[in-house]
Design an enzyme around this catalytic site. Structure first.
Site, short mmCIF file in Angstrom:
data_model
loop_
_atom_site.label_atom_id
_atom_site.label_comp_id
_atom_site.label_asym_id
_atom_site.label_seq_id
_atom_site.Cartn_x
_atom_site.Cartn_y
_atom_site.Cartn_z
N ARG A 50 -14.90 2.51 12.34
CA ARG A 50 -14.06 3.54 12.94
C ARG A 50 -14.30 4.89 12.30
O ARG A 50 -14.44 5.91 12.97
CB ARG A 50 -12.59 3.14 12.78
CG ARG A 50 -11.58 4.15 13.32
CD ARG A 50 -10.22 3.93 12.66
NE ARG A 50 -10.28 4.21 11.23
CZ ARG A 50 -9.36 3.78 10.35
NH1 ARG A 50 -8.35 3.03 10.77
NH2 ARG A 50 -9.47 4.09 9.08
N SER A 54 -7.61 0.00 0.54
CA SER A 54 -8.11 1.05 1.43
C SER A 54 -7.11 2.19 1.42
O SER A 54 -6.14 2.20 2.17
CB SER A 54 -8.28 0.50 2.86
OG SER A 54 -8.70 1.53 3.74
N CYS A 88 0.82 -1.21 0.00
CA CYS A 88 0.00 0.00 0.00
C CYS A 88 0.85 1.27 0.00
O CYS A 88 1.59 1.50 -0.94
CB CYS A 88 -0.99 -0.03 1.16
SG CYS A 88 -2.34 1.16 0.97
N GLU A 96 -3.12 -9.07 2.73
CA GLU A 96 -2.95 -9.65 4.06
C GLU A 96 -4.14 -9.41 4.99
O GLU A 96 -4.21 -9.99 6.09
CB GLU A 96 -1.68 -9.09 4.72
CG GLU A 96 -1.80 -7.70 5.33
CD GLU A 96 -1.78 -6.57 4.31
OE1 GLU A 96 -1.89 -5.40 4.74
OE2 GLU A 96 -1.66 -6.83 3.11
N HIS A 148 -4.12 -4.68 -0.07
CA HIS A 148 -3.88 -5.34 1.22
C HIS A 148 -4.31 -6.79 1.16
O HIS A 148 -5.32 -7.18 1.77
CB HIS A 148 -4.64 -4.62 2.33
CG HIS A 148 -4.04 -3.31 2.74
ND1 HIS A 148 -2.93 -3.20 3.54
CD2 HIS A 148 -4.41 -2.04 2.43
CE1 HIS A 148 -2.63 -1.92 3.74
NE2 HIS A 148 -3.51 -1.21 3.07
N LYS A 173 -12.01 8.11 -1.46
CA LYS A 173 -11.26 6.99 -0.91
C LYS A 173 -11.59 5.70 -1.66
O LYS A 173 -12.75 5.36 -1.87
CB LYS A 173 -11.57 6.81 0.58
CG LYS A 173 -10.76 5.69 1.25
CD LYS A 173 -11.10 5.59 2.75
CE LYS A 173 -10.28 4.50 3.42
NZ LYS A 173 -10.60 4.39 4.87
#
Length: 303
Positions: free
Chosen positions: A249, A192, A142, A237, A235, A163
């Site tokens: 969040r 992200s 990222c 992972e 990502h 985003k």
């Protein structure tokens, strides 16, 4: 073969509960085999979560892997206890005279900040310079991928109008590259981020090749032609619920955020479509085998 981790690190119990073979460093020393030395430069604020995600993927290999966790000295986040950092992490100054078979440099929530304005940028430059001669292969994730592309090849990142947040389909562009061995022609991976790199900038660089790309997410997996650097802009992972936790969040912070795309079975909360884990395991297993183990010298000082 197992992944070797420090005794009592939180990841141990989590990985063992998932029936993953974990070995402590004392037992590993008694085996007549040289483990791969892998450094993880963890720039994420939720360090325990990230180190566990990466250790889970590194464990899915017949190779013995010894992990060294590295954190920055010039900036210490507030989301991980100092006790954990002191016990399980080393600084770059402590490892700068060592050699590593492989290194992973994670993402960080600093995408919208100019590289030179990031508090630990100078320290990261030293790490990136170190990786050129002291690491057989380095994998960037990222923002870490954007930082590596910028430092080594002068490729700029660009702010997105919105985003990029969700799980996206990617097309394999190099049919027989060893990093993607065993993956489908089209596969999924979470993203992200607020920034991106342009495909035309990467194609214009004679030293890089794009292995996989997405209509929505852009160039996703990039490799240097000398095999030293692999850049993953997403990502792979991530855990099943990582994007959901980020979503909740951001909602709690009052941010203008849509649910992650292509993530929930019904589109908006509820059951999560876990459709990237097999790809993630293949990518990390292939990286360890074909770009680290097969290329690194047996005598690590010869790197």
């Amino acid at each position: 073969m197992p992944i070797i981790v420090p005794k009592d690190i939180p990841a141990t119990k989590i990985l063992q509960s998932e029936n993953i073979f974990v070995m402590n460093d004392k037992r590993a020393m008694q085996q007549d085999i040289r483990p791969l030395e892998i450094a993880i430069v963890n720039l994420m604020p939720t360090k325990i979560v990230t180190e566990t995600q990466l250790m889970r993927l590194l464990s899915n290999s017949p190779l013995q892997v010894n992990v060294t966790l590295i954190s920055t000295e010039t900036y210490v986040g507030k989301n991980t206890s100092l006790e954990h950092l002191d016990r399980f992490y080393k600084s770059f100054s402590e490892i700068k005279n060592r050699k590593f078979d492989g290194m992973i440099i994670t993402g960080a929530p600093v995408e919208e900040i100019e590289f030179s304005e990031v508090k630990y940028w100078k320290e990261l430059e030293d790490i990136l310079e170190f990786a050129k001669k002291n690491v057989t292969s380095t994998l960037f994730i990222c923002w870490g991928a954007q930082a590596g592309l910028h430092y080594y090849y002068g490729i700029e990142k660009h702010i997105l109008p919105k985003k990029l947040f969700g799980v996206y389909k990617h097309k394999k562009l190099v049919k027989y590259d060893r990093l993607l061995k065993g993956t489908d022609d089209r596969f999924f991976m979470p993203h992200s981020r607020h920034t991106t790199v342009y495909e035309e900038d990467i194609k214009a660089c004679k030293d890089l090749v794009i292995l996989a790309s997405s209509k929505q997410a852009g160039p996703a997996i990039i490799r240097s032609k000398d095999n030293k650097f692999i850049f993953i802009t997403g990502h792979a992972e991530y855990d099943r619920d990582t994007l959901e936790k980020e979503y909740l969040r951001d909602l709690e912070k009052g941010l203008d955020i849509d649910p992650p795309e292509n993530y929930y079975v019904e589109g908006n909360r509820g059951e999560i479509k876990m459709c990237w884990v097999s790809t993630a395991n293949l990518i990390y297993m292939n990286w360890l085998n074909h770009y680290v183990y097969q290329l690194t010298p047996y005598e690590i000082d010869e790197i």
